[in-house]
Every structure is written in C-alpha cells, then in structure tokens.
Write an enzyme that holds these catalytic residues in place. Structure first.
Site, PDB file in Angstrom:
ATOM      1  N   HIS A  94     -47.536  18.608  42.934  1.00 41.07           N
ATOM      2  CA  HIS A  94     -48.623  17.877  42.288  1.00 41.07           C
ATOM      3  C   HIS A  94     -49.959  18.210  42.944  1.00 41.07           C
ATOM      4  O   HIS A  94     -50.043  18.359  44.158  1.00 41.07           O
ATOM      5  CB  HIS A  94     -48.397  16.366  42.391  1.00 41.07           C
ATOM      6  CG  HIS A  94     -47.343  15.865  41.453  1.00 41.07           C
ATOM      7  ND1 HIS A  94     -46.494  14.824  41.770  1.00 41.07           N
ATOM      8  CD2 HIS A  94     -46.978  16.266  40.216  1.00 41.07           C
ATOM      9  CE1 HIS A  94     -45.664  14.609  40.758  1.00 41.07           C
ATOM     10  NE2 HIS A  94     -45.948  15.472  39.814  1.00 41.07           N
ATOM     11  N   TYR A 131     -43.872   7.308  42.611  1.00 43.69           N
ATOM     12  CA  TYR A 131     -42.509   7.382  43.111  1.00 43.69           C
ATOM     13  C   TYR A 131     -42.348   6.552  44.393  1.00 43.69           C
ATOM     14  O   TYR A 131     -41.297   5.979  44.634  1.00 43.69           O
ATOM     15  CB  TYR A 131     -42.126   8.838  43.355  1.00 43.69           C
ATOM     16  CG  TYR A 131     -42.285   9.682  42.119  1.00 43.69           C
ATOM     17  CD1 TYR A 131     -41.645   9.329  40.938  1.00 43.69           C
ATOM     18  CD2 TYR A 131     -43.097  10.816  42.109  1.00 43.69           C
ATOM     19  CE1 TYR A 131     -41.803  10.078  39.788  1.00 43.69           C
ATOM     20  CE2 TYR A 131     -43.250  11.571  40.966  1.00 43.69           C
ATOM     21  CZ  TYR A 131     -42.599  11.200  39.809  1.00 43.69           C
ATOM     22  OH  TYR A 131     -42.762  11.942  38.669  1.00 43.69           O
ATOM     23  N   ARG A 148     -36.016  15.020  37.162  1.00 39.28           N
ATOM     24  CA  ARG A 148     -37.101  15.301  38.124  1.00 39.28           C
ATOM     25  C   ARG A 148     -37.642  13.991  38.682  1.00 39.28           C
ATOM     26  O   ARG A 148     -37.896  13.879  39.888  1.00 39.28           O
ATOM     27  CB  ARG A 148     -38.197  16.107  37.440  1.00 39.28           C
ATOM     28  CG  ARG A 148     -39.473  16.301  38.254  1.00 39.28           C
ATOM     29  CD  ARG A 148     -40.413  17.250  37.521  1.00 39.28           C
ATOM     30  NE  ARG A 148     -41.786  17.110  37.965  1.00 39.28           N
ATOM     31  CZ  ARG A 148     -42.309  17.691  39.040  1.00 39.28           C
ATOM     32  NH1 ARG A 148     -41.544  18.452  39.806  1.00 39.28           N
ATOM     33  NH2 ARG A 148     -43.571  17.530  39.349  1.00 39.28           N
ATOM     34  N   ARG A 176     -39.167  21.341  37.403  1.00 41.62           N
ATOM     35  CA  ARG A 176     -39.444  21.194  35.980  1.00 41.62           C
ATOM     36  C   ARG A 176     -38.574  22.155  35.170  1.00 41.62           C
ATOM     37  O   ARG A 176     -38.117  23.171  35.678  1.00 41.62           O
ATOM     38  CB  ARG A 176     -40.924  21.485  35.695  1.00 41.62           C
ATOM     39  CG  ARG A 176     -41.904  20.576  36.433  1.00 41.62           C
ATOM     40  CD  ARG A 176     -43.333  20.984  36.118  1.00 41.62           C
ATOM     41  NE  ARG A 176     -44.320  20.107  36.739  1.00 41.62           N
ATOM     42  CZ  ARG A 176     -44.921  20.331  37.893  1.00 41.62           C
ATOM     43  NH1 ARG A 176     -44.619  21.439  38.596  1.00 41.62           N
ATOM     44  NH2 ARG A 176     -45.811  19.493  38.380  1.00 41.62           N
TER      45      ARG A 176
END
Length: 376
Positions: free
Chosen positions: A343, A352, A320, A211
């Site tokens: 996460h 994803y 990202r 991030r």
C-alpha cells in the site's frame, strides 16, 4: 490568490490565479460576452475590448458571432483528458483507463458530450446525478467523481470559472457490508477442496495477501525457496477487449518481496516440482490453454470450495483481506502491514489493525490466567 477585477468604462478585466487575464463586456443585446480565450497581459485584454467597442460604435457588432466560441465540447475535452491524464507523472493504469472509458461512454458523454464546457450548469449536474444508477451506489459515486475531476481540470485550463459539480457527498458510497475474514479452519477447508494445481494460489492469496493480478503473473523466477520469499514486480490485467497486458502492481509500493509463512514453503516447493514448467518464465498458475488463468476458470473451483467451508460470502479478493488481518493479529506495525500489502498509504493498513483489535477480549482473558497461575 484572490481574483482581481478591474472596473472600466467599457467591459471588465479579471486577473486569474495563473497570472493570465480574462475580458468580458455587455453587448448591445444586454448579455455578457467573454473573450474566447485568456490573455498573457492586461494590455492584450484591453486591446481585445477596444476592438469590440469599435465594432459596436460602427454598427459592425454581430450577436451571432460575438463570442466566437472556442470553449470545447465536453465530449471532445473528456476524450483528450483521458488520453493525456497522468498520476504523479505516469500514465493511468490499464484497468483505470478502461474503467474511466466505460464510465465516459455509458454515463457522461451521452448526457454532456455535445455541451460546451461553460454551458454545463450545477442544475444540469444535479438533475443528471438524481437519475444516475439508482441501484448501483458505487458505480454512481465513481461516475460522479470522474465528472467532477474532469471539470476541475477544465477550471485549471481556464475554460470555466467554477466547477458545476456541487452535489455534497456524491463522490463517495457507503459500503453495505463489512468483509468478514476467513478463519484458519475455513482457509484449510477451502484449500482442501481446490484442485492441487490451484491450492498454492489460495495459500498465497491468503497468507501472503497477494492480489489476483499479481498471482496470475507470478513465474518460477519470482519464487525463492531458500529465502522463502515471493517477489512481486508485475501484474497481469485484463483489458476490456479480453486481452491481458503485463503492467506494474497497483501502486509503486506494490513492488515488494513478501516472505511466505514457513508452513507454506513446502507447498510452494511441491507446486513448483509438479505443476510448473521448467523455464524461469513459466507461470505458476497457468490456464489449461497455456495462457493466463481467467477469473471464470478459477471460480469454477473456488465457489464450491468456499461453499464447503460455509463461506458463500467470501470473495476471492477477501482472501487478501484475511491475510492482512492475520498479519495484524501477529502484532505487525502499520509500516510493516503497509510494506507487506504493497500500500502507498497507511490508511488501508489501519483498517486491518482495527479489525485485529477484536482480540482485546482474548488478551484480557490471557492476563487473568497470569494471576490464576500465581494463586495455585
């Protein structure tokens, strides 16, 4: 637990799920009046009703002071809620706190600030929501969700009986478009068009799925060239006043060690040698004035670089997303994606993996090649 009501000759009692008791009665004015607070025991609630009955019998009852209202105003309650709010026992993240503060000051308190909590009705909320940020669906959903959460807390504190926020689906917003990840070739073009001191930043954003706040707080001590890893233990967040504060990553799972792909390690070594100070705490991507790199400074270079790749739509945060999809394409499991991305839940990692399923046609074509090899 179901709420229990007790019928009486005068007034009514109700036992709340918390075990406390609520009392109310119909006054000489024909209106229902509630006790200004709940009671520890049924006996205390009955005593309060008995006092009100004596006032009525002796003509001492005054409609102007009958309720002795202690229910707080929404503005006061919301301010206290924000300053004491915790998630899993921890204070709100700086960015979350500032986001809530902005929503309160701009959209909630101007509308409801002077209203007692128990005076806010479903009709008032519906009318407010109907005119709220018509062209900003995401912010509209955020504002409504915050209002609903605060009023849920008021229910739990027994200031109100039920949450007046009942607009179905108002707490979510449909995304207008899906993120299209960059290709390997597009990434290479973007990197080539960035200044040398920022090329590794793009590589780590994409290939390691870091991030922005994690990237600008990376320091020399966080990079292990021997092991080929980057330790993510902190993030820098810009407050509403423009000042940066160092905090933990977005979630508990955000504290992690990420392995760099082998082709990125030589670039990291060169970057450390050429563009980073010698101290262990030297920032990897320092601004020109020695502080944190601001988004404005980065975008001055990133926007032309993405344009050169033909990807004017690619936000920096989408790098990202690109890294997550690339990792999924390697066959990474949900647990592996969850750990690499930092996460707390598998729901984001599943997105994803679903994106990676676009390779199914390629896989089918590869299977046919096995047969073609046998036919020769």
């Amino acid at each position: 637990m179901a709420q229990r009501r007790t019928r009486r000759a005068f007034g009514g009692l109700r036992k709340l799920p918390s075990g406390r008791w609520q009392a109310n009665y119909t006054g000489p004015d024909g209106a229902i009046h509630k006790a200004p607070s709940t009671f520890d025991s049924k006996l205390d609630a009955e005593a309060w009703l008995a006092d009100r009955r004596r006032e009525i019998d002796r003509d001492l009852w005054n409609p102007a002071t009958a309720d002795n209202r202690t229910c707080p105003l929404f503005g006061d309650y919301a301010d206290e809620w924000l300053e004491t709010r915790t998630i899993r026992g921890r204070p709100l993240k700086t960015r979350t706190h500032d986001h809530y503060r902005e929503l309160l000051d701009r959209h909630l308190i101007p509308e409801f600030g002077d209203s007692p909590l128990d005076a806010i009705t479903p009709a008032m909320v519906r009318q407010w929501h109907a005119h709220l940020l018509p062209n900003k669906a995401t912010m509209r959903a955020h504002a409504y969700s915050l209002m609903r959460t605060i009023m849920n807390s008021a229910v739990g504190a027994e200031y109100i009986d039920a949450n007046p926020c009942r607009v179905e689906g108002a707490g979510s917003a449909q995304r207008k478009s899906r993120t299209t990840p960059a290709t390997v070739e597009e990434l290479a073009t973007i990197v080539e068009n960035m200044p040398e001191r920022l090329r590794l930043m793009v590589q780590l954003a994409a290939w390691c799925a870091l991030r922005y706040g994690e990237l600008i707080e990376l320091r020399r001590k966080d990079v292990d060239l021997v092991g080929g890893t980057v330790a993510v233990t902190r993030a820098a967040v810009r407050r509403a006043d423009g000042q940066y504060v160092v905090t933990t990553p977005k979630s508990e799972a955000g504290v992690r060690v990420v392995h760099m792909p082998p082709h990125v390690i030589p670039l990291a070594e060169e970057h450390l040698e050429t563009h980073v100070g010698r101290g262990r705490d030297a920032l990897l991507f320092e601004a020109g004035n020695g502080g944190y790199l601001t988004p404005t400074s980065l975008y001055r270079w990133y926007y032309p670089a993405r344009r050169a790749a033909g990807r004017d739509d690619l936000r920096f945060h989408d790098l990202r997303h690109t890294g997550a999809v690339l990792a999924a394409l390697t066959g990474a499991t949900l647990a592996e994606l969850q750990q690499r991305l930092g996460h707390s839940t598998v729901s984001a990692a599943m997105r994803y993996q679903h994106a990676a399923k676009g390779r199914d046609k390629k896989i089918a074509e590869a299977l046919s090649k096995l047969i073609e090899g046998q036919d020769k």
